[in-house]
Scaffold this motif. Sequence first.
Motif, PDB file in Angstrom:
ATOM      1  N   SER A 143      45.785 -20.372 -44.414  1.00  0.00           N
ATOM      2  CA  SER A 143      46.303 -21.723 -44.636  1.00  0.00           C
ATOM      3  C   SER A 143      46.862 -21.864 -46.042  1.00  0.00           C
ATOM      4  O   SER A 143      46.634 -21.009 -46.908  1.00  0.00           O
ATOM      5  CB  SER A 143      45.194 -22.751 -44.414  1.00  0.00           C
ATOM      6  OG  SER A 143      44.466 -22.972 -45.608  1.00  0.00           O
ATOM      7  N   PRO A 144      47.568 -22.957 -46.336  1.00  0.00           N
ATOM      8  CA  PRO A 144      48.047 -23.197 -47.700  1.00  0.00           C
ATOM      9  C   PRO A 144      46.880 -23.487 -48.650  1.00  0.00           C
ATOM     10  O   PRO A 144      45.768 -23.782 -48.217  1.00  0.00           O
ATOM     11  CB  PRO A 144      48.946 -24.435 -47.550  1.00  0.00           C
ATOM     12  CG  PRO A 144      49.225 -24.552 -46.092  1.00  0.00           C
ATOM     13  CD  PRO A 144      48.044 -23.970 -45.388  1.00  0.00           C
ATOM     14  N   PRO A 145      47.124 -23.419 -49.959  1.00  0.00           N
ATOM     15  CA  PRO A 145      46.088 -23.799 -50.934  1.00  0.00           C
ATOM     16  C   PRO A 145      45.741 -25.279 -50.803  1.00  0.00           C
ATOM     17  O   PRO A 145      46.606 -26.114 -50.514  1.00  0.00           O
ATOM     18  CB  PRO A 145      46.746 -23.490 -52.286  1.00  0.00           C
ATOM     19  CG  PRO A 145      47.843 -22.531 -51.977  1.00  0.00           C
ATOM     20  CD  PRO A 145      48.330 -22.880 -50.616  1.00  0.00           C
ATOM     21  N   ASP A 154      50.311 -21.025 -43.133  1.00  0.00           N
ATOM     22  CA  ASP A 154      50.930 -21.470 -44.386  1.00  0.00           C
ATOM     23  C   ASP A 154      52.408 -21.697 -44.090  1.00  0.00           C
ATOM     24  O   ASP A 154      53.260 -20.837 -44.328  1.00  0.00           O
ATOM     25  CB  ASP A 154      50.745 -20.408 -45.469  1.00  0.00           C
ATOM     26  CG  ASP A 154      51.085 -20.940 -46.858  1.00  0.00           C
ATOM     27  OD1 ASP A 154      51.751 -21.996 -46.941  1.00  0.00           O
ATOM     28  OD2 ASP A 154      50.707 -20.299 -47.851  1.00  0.00           O
ATOM     29  N   PHE A 155      52.721 -22.864 -43.556  1.00  0.00           N
ATOM     30  CA  PHE A 155      54.055 -23.106 -43.002  1.00  0.00           C
ATOM     31  C   PHE A 155      55.132 -23.205 -44.076  1.00  0.00           C
ATOM     32  O   PHE A 155      56.299 -22.947 -43.807  1.00  0.00           O
ATOM     33  CB  PHE A 155      54.026 -24.380 -42.154  1.00  0.00           C
ATOM     34  CG  PHE A 155      53.004 -24.334 -41.052  1.00  0.00           C
ATOM     35  CD1 PHE A 155      53.174 -23.492 -39.967  1.00  0.00           C
ATOM     36  CD2 PHE A 155      51.850 -25.099 -41.120  1.00  0.00           C
ATOM     37  CE1 PHE A 155      52.224 -23.423 -38.955  1.00  0.00           C
ATOM     38  CE2 PHE A 155      50.899 -25.052 -40.119  1.00  0.00           C
ATOM     39  CZ  PHE A 155      51.077 -24.206 -39.034  1.00  0.00           C
ATOM     40  N   GLY A 178      33.038 -22.742 -34.136  1.00  0.00           N
ATOM     41  CA  GLY A 178      32.688 -21.761 -35.157  1.00  0.00           C
ATOM     42  C   GLY A 178      33.591 -20.547 -35.168  1.00  0.00           C
ATOM     43  O   GLY A 178      33.636 -19.820 -36.161  1.00  0.00           O
ATOM     44  N   ASN A 179      34.318 -20.316 -34.065  1.00  0.00           N
ATOM     45  CA  ASN A 179      35.230 -19.177 -34.025  1.00  0.00           C
ATOM     46  C   ASN A 179      36.596 -19.495 -34.625  1.00  0.00           C
ATOM     47  O   ASN A 179      37.470 -18.634 -34.645  1.00  0.00           O
ATOM     48  CB  ASN A 179      35.394 -18.670 -32.594  1.00  0.00           C
ATOM     49  CG  ASN A 179      36.000 -19.706 -31.661  1.00  0.00           C
ATOM     50  OD1 ASN A 179      35.851 -20.906 -31.867  1.00  0.00           O
ATOM     51  ND2 ASN A 179      36.670 -19.252 -30.625  1.00  0.00           N
ATOM     52  N   LEU A 180      36.778 -20.714 -35.133  1.00  0.00           N
ATOM     53  CA  LEU A 180      37.995 -21.073 -35.861  1.00  0.00           C
ATOM     54  C   LEU A 180      37.681 -21.018 -37.356  1.00  0.00           C
ATOM     55  O   LEU A 180      36.922 -21.832 -37.878  1.00  0.00           O
ATOM     56  CB  LEU A 180      38.481 -22.479 -35.482  1.00  0.00           C
ATOM     57  CG  LEU A 180      38.796 -22.736 -34.011  1.00  0.00           C
ATOM     58  CD1 LEU A 180      39.346 -24.145 -33.832  1.00  0.00           C
ATOM     59  CD2 LEU A 180      39.765 -21.704 -33.462  1.00  0.00           C
ATOM     60  N   ILE A 181      38.247 -20.033 -38.050  1.00  0.00           N
ATOM     61  CA  ILE A 181      37.923 -19.782 -39.455  1.00  0.00           C
ATOM     62  C   ILE A 181      39.187 -19.912 -40.296  1.00  0.00           C
ATOM     63  O   ILE A 181      40.166 -19.186 -40.076  1.00  0.00           O
ATOM     64  CB  ILE A 181      37.318 -18.371 -39.641  1.00  0.00           C
ATOM     65  CG1 ILE A 181      36.096 -18.195 -38.737  1.00  0.00           C
ATOM     66  CG2 ILE A 181      36.947 -18.134 -41.097  1.00  0.00           C
ATOM     67  CD1 ILE A 181      35.542 -16.775 -38.740  1.00  0.00           C
ATOM     68  N   MET A 182      39.180 -20.806 -41.245  1.00  0.00           N
ATOM     69  CA  MET A 182      40.340 -21.020 -42.112  1.00  0.00           C
ATOM     70  C   MET A 182      40.108 -20.354 -43.464  1.00  0.00           C
ATOM     71  O   MET A 182      39.070 -20.552 -44.088  1.00  0.00           O
ATOM     72  CB  MET A 182      40.582 -22.520 -42.322  1.00  0.00           C
ATOM     73  CG  MET A 182      41.842 -22.841 -43.106  1.00  0.00           C
ATOM     74  SD  MET A 182      42.104 -24.640 -43.268  1.00  0.00           S
ATOM     75  CE  MET A 182      41.335 -24.941 -44.865  1.00  0.00           C
ATOM     76  N   ILE A 183      41.063 -19.569 -43.916  1.00  0.00           N
ATOM     77  CA  ILE A 183      41.015 -18.934 -45.227  1.00  0.00           C
ATOM     78  C   ILE A 183      41.979 -19.695 -46.132  1.00  0.00           C
ATOM     79  O   ILE A 183      43.166 -19.830 -45.826  1.00  0.00           O
ATOM     80  CB  ILE A 183      41.426 -17.449 -45.166  1.00  0.00           C
ATOM     81  CG1 ILE A 183      40.688 -16.740 -44.022  1.00  0.00           C
ATOM     82  CG2 ILE A 183      41.155 -16.776 -46.503  1.00  0.00           C
ATOM     83  CD1 ILE A 183      39.196 -16.735 -44.137  1.00  0.00           C
ATOM     84  N   THR A 184      41.474 -20.181 -47.250  1.00  0.00           N
ATOM     85  CA  THR A 184      42.305 -20.966 -48.153  1.00  0.00           C
ATOM     86  C   THR A 184      41.904 -20.666 -49.594  1.00  0.00           C
ATOM     87  O   THR A 184      41.115 -19.760 -49.867  1.00  0.00           O
ATOM     88  CB  THR A 184      42.170 -22.474 -47.835  1.00  0.00           C
ATOM     89  OG1 THR A 184      43.108 -23.220 -48.615  1.00  0.00           O
ATOM     90  CG2 THR A 184      40.760 -22.980 -48.104  1.00  0.00           C
ATOM     91  N   SER A 185      42.453 -21.419 -50.515  1.00  0.00           N
ATOM     92  CA  SER A 185      42.125 -21.306 -51.938  1.00  0.00           C
ATOM     93  C   SER A 185      42.405 -22.649 -52.577  1.00  0.00           C
ATOM     94  O   SER A 185      42.995 -23.541 -51.950  1.00  0.00           O
ATOM     95  CB  SER A 185      42.954 -20.197 -52.603  1.00  0.00           C
ATOM     96  OG  SER A 185      44.338 -20.465 -52.465  1.00  0.00           O
TER      97      SER A 185
END
Length: 332
Positions: free
Chosen positions: A244-246, A162-163, A123-130
């Motif tokens: 992260s990437p979209p 976002d590599f 739960g402490n790994l949070i990914m922000i994306t779109s």
Amino acid sequence: MSLIEKAVERLDMIKRAGAVPGPEEGARPDVVPQAAEALEVAVEREPAHEERSTPSRSIEDAGAHAGVPLSARSVVVDLARLERMGMVTPTLPRSMIAEEYRVIKRPLIRNAEGRGAAAVENGNLIMITSALPGEGKSFTAINLAMSIAMELDHTVLLVDADFSRPSVLKALGLPPEKGLMDVLVGDVHDLSKVILRTNVEKLAILPAGMTQPHATELIASDAMNRMLEEMAARYAERIIVFDSPPLLATTEARVLANHMGQVVMVVEADRTSHGAVRQALSTIESCPVKSLVLNKAQDGGRGKLYGYGYGYGYGYGYGADSRSDSGSAAPG
């Protein structure tokens, strides 16, 4: 020095003076209760804020709080520049956008602590994306990390994942650095060597690193699995935010989502279609917690709520003030 620290120091002074009995001495009830009472009063008076109000410490102190080795490279984030961009900073803890991110981070932190509706693995790994580029995911990831860094009980590691189009360092006014991808390909053998300590208390940064055409395969590799397990378990109080990437632009975000405990998808108001949102969500069905943040909304969008499955939903908007332009111009 806090009241508790002062009381403890006073108790130590009394001990050194011989007022507190040793194993073979008689008690001095006329002195010891006074020290204990002072400590109890200090505990009662000590403020219990959810966030730390001090803006920043030295980089050495900040690195120690963030669980980053002192050998890690240090960088200085220009907080005044971030303020001008309308972003969350510890120097403006009561700005409108800081208040908005307090609302956004709270359920995420509860899940990271295991206090949500159900237990969340990693739960402490949070990914922000779109769903699509340009919706403000990097803006959201940086603001969320800054807000979490103001917590008393947590440190935060902001990872630029976002590599293909890394933007975290650029948004923070920092030059390119080696990072996560350099570790995955074996050019750097110690992850701590590419983690950056900052002048923001409890905030560290892991850059994306080198551009790699086989990024998707590397993210899906056993090496990445081991690295994320170590990152998630090494420091229990650390929350790791991934920019992260979209989801609909590359396959990298979909692979990365398989490792995450929580995914936050940024949705641009009046631009992203319902079809795009649903299609993007369908690519991360395996993630246990999925949340949406409504970005770049005018006043009419404030307070809109979106919920999907077991996840949380919440919306926020910048409103019709000067900060909304900064938000809409933020990196994707």
